[in-house]
Design a protein around this motif. Sequence first.
Motif, mmCIF file in Angstrom:
data_model
loop_
_atom_site.group_PDB
_atom_site.id
_atom_site.type_symbol
_atom_site.label_atom_id
_atom_site.label_comp_id
_atom_site.label_asym_id
_atom_site.label_seq_id
_atom_site.Cartn_x
_atom_site.Cartn_y
_atom_site.Cartn_z
ATOM 1 N N ILE A 79 -68.345 2.117 -7.108
ATOM 2 C CA ILE A 79 -67.725 2.856 -8.217
ATOM 3 C C ILE A 79 -68.793 3.468 -9.107
ATOM 4 C CG2 ILE A 79 -66.372 2.582 -10.321
ATOM 5 C CD1 ILE A 79 -64.812 0.361 -8.720
ATOM 6 N N HIS A 80 -69.779 2.655 -9.390
ATOM 7 C CA HIS A 80 -70.841 3.123 -10.279
ATOM 8 C C HIS A 80 -71.615 4.274 -9.643
ATOM 9 C CE1 HIS A 80 -73.583 2.824 -13.610
ATOM 10 N NE2 HIS A 80 -74.615 2.716 -12.807
ATOM 11 N N LEU A 81 -71.989 4.087 -8.408
ATOM 12 C CA LEU A 81 -72.795 5.119 -7.749
ATOM 13 C C LEU A 81 -71.976 6.379 -7.473
ATOM 14 C CD1 LEU A 81 -74.923 2.965 -5.291
ATOM 15 C CD2 LEU A 81 -75.645 4.087 -7.396
ATOM 16 N N GLN A 82 -70.688 6.186 -7.211
ATOM 17 C CA GLN A 82 -69.855 7.379 -6.995
ATOM 18 C C GLN A 82 -69.801 8.212 -8.267
ATOM 19 O OE1 GLN A 82 -66.847 8.896 -7.792
ATOM 20 N NE2 GLN A 82 -66.826 10.241 -6.013
ATOM 21 N N GLY A 86 -71.577 11.218 -7.163
ATOM 22 C CA GLY A 86 -70.500 11.962 -6.540
ATOM 23 C C GLY A 86 -70.271 11.476 -5.120
ATOM 24 N N ASN A 87 -69.712 12.358 -4.306
ATOM 25 C CA ASN A 87 -69.365 11.936 -2.940
ATOM 26 C C ASN A 87 -70.560 12.001 -1.990
ATOM 27 O OD1 ASN A 87 -66.852 11.752 -4.027
ATOM 28 N ND2 ASN A 87 -65.981 13.446 -2.883
ATOM 29 N N PRO A 131 -70.301 5.366 -16.301
ATOM 30 C CA PRO A 131 -68.889 5.371 -16.087
ATOM 31 C C PRO A 131 -68.238 4.243 -16.845
ATOM 32 C CG PRO A 131 -69.998 4.401 -14.239
ATOM 33 C CD PRO A 131 -71.018 4.732 -15.248
ATOM 34 N N VAL A 132 -67.472 4.671 -17.858
ATOM 35 C CA VAL A 132 -66.183 4.293 -17.447
ATOM 36 C C VAL A 132 -65.747 2.977 -17.978
ATOM 37 C CG1 VAL A 132 -64.826 3.707 -15.480
ATOM 38 C CG2 VAL A 132 -66.704 5.317 -15.194
ATOM 39 N N CYS A 133 -66.658 2.024 -18.032
ATOM 40 C CA CYS A 133 -66.209 0.654 -18.170
ATOM 41 C C CYS A 133 -65.931 0.272 -19.617
ATOM 42 C CB CYS A 133 -67.250 -0.280 -17.588
ATOM 43 S SG CYS A 133 -67.812 0.245 -15.987
ATOM 44 N N HIS A 134 -66.318 1.134 -20.501
ATOM 45 C CA HIS A 134 -66.281 0.744 -21.902
ATOM 46 C C HIS A 134 -64.892 0.343 -22.359
ATOM 47 C CE1 HIS A 134 -69.386 3.795 -21.055
ATOM 48 N NE2 HIS A 134 -70.146 2.895 -21.642
#
Length: 309
Positions: A79-82, A86-87, A131-134
């Motif tokens: 998830i983090h690396l995506q 990206g893809n 990303p995202v996790c906050h």
Amino acid sequence: MGRPPCCDRVGIKKGPWTPEEDIILVSYIQEHGPGNWRSVPTNTGLMRCSKSCRLRWINYLRPGIKHGNFTPHEEGIIIHLQALLGNRWAAIASYLPQRTDNDIKNYWNTHLKKKMIDTAGSYVISPDTSPVCHDYMSKGCNTEAVKQEMKFPLSRFSQTPSIYASSTENISRLLEGWVRSSPKAAAKKKEFAITDNNNSSSSSSSNTITAASPKENKQAERNQVGCLAAAHEDLDSLLSFENTSGMISWGKIHGPQLAQANAEAKQDAENSQPPLSSLEKWLFDEALGQTDGFLELPANCLSWSAMLS
DNA sequence: AACCGCTGCAACCGCGCAGCG
DNA sequence: TCGCTGCGCGGTTGCAGCGGT
């Protein structure tokens, strides 16, 4: 004016690989090493195109490949690396040496993407690279999945693959000894080490993706892969089931002997608990916040992954 | 028991890149 | 510099297995 497809020739076989084809391919690669895929079909007599041979090796027969049962930590990494890359599955796969880009891509498309979409309905997915996790962290999260994984970090070995899958696992397992002792593989590792040294100034930050030209990014990626090479060595112990009973020569076993070898290998795998490798230790340490590993992820990514589980 | 839809994954396809002559 | 060739990557497809009706 497109290039004609490589597999258009008459007589080229398509579709699922048979165990016999796998054995032929593995035997050939054991002898000659991976690469020069063009010559593989002609030299082995396989009615497959070079691409197909390469893909089969990379995605399935290569030693150390693990299928299914993605751990929460692996999910977190993906998830983090995506979000970061990206893809670019090959780049992501370089951080998960046991996984193929195809596996990761499939897992993302079938599991994670869906989860992300589902959860994105209630939470905002940050477009930035962190990303995202906050939101998840601020709302609290269920880390049970992570705890479970830490309690039973070797649970992945209890997966029950299909009969044929287990036979290919054995192919991989048997090949493990060859890969370790292969001069080519050793040279490759050495090459990685040299690359890493040559870029030592940047290697310290090689896990940080910064804005750069595509070319520079590509180089940075290679450096990252180089940095990982050392870790890959540690991974060897995890990837294999320790062929202490001796390497079975692939060129010499056929039919019933192969079946017996497979059965024995399976028995070995069932009886022997894999040793705690450096990576396993790393995973423990990561969970405890004592990261000194090659890939440092925000701790909240574990939570993120657990949240999705 | 038969049918149908869904899911997961192995394999294929097409394109871009790099190496080489 | 240019064209050819092989390799690698990402997107897509096809199919087997499974569960629900």
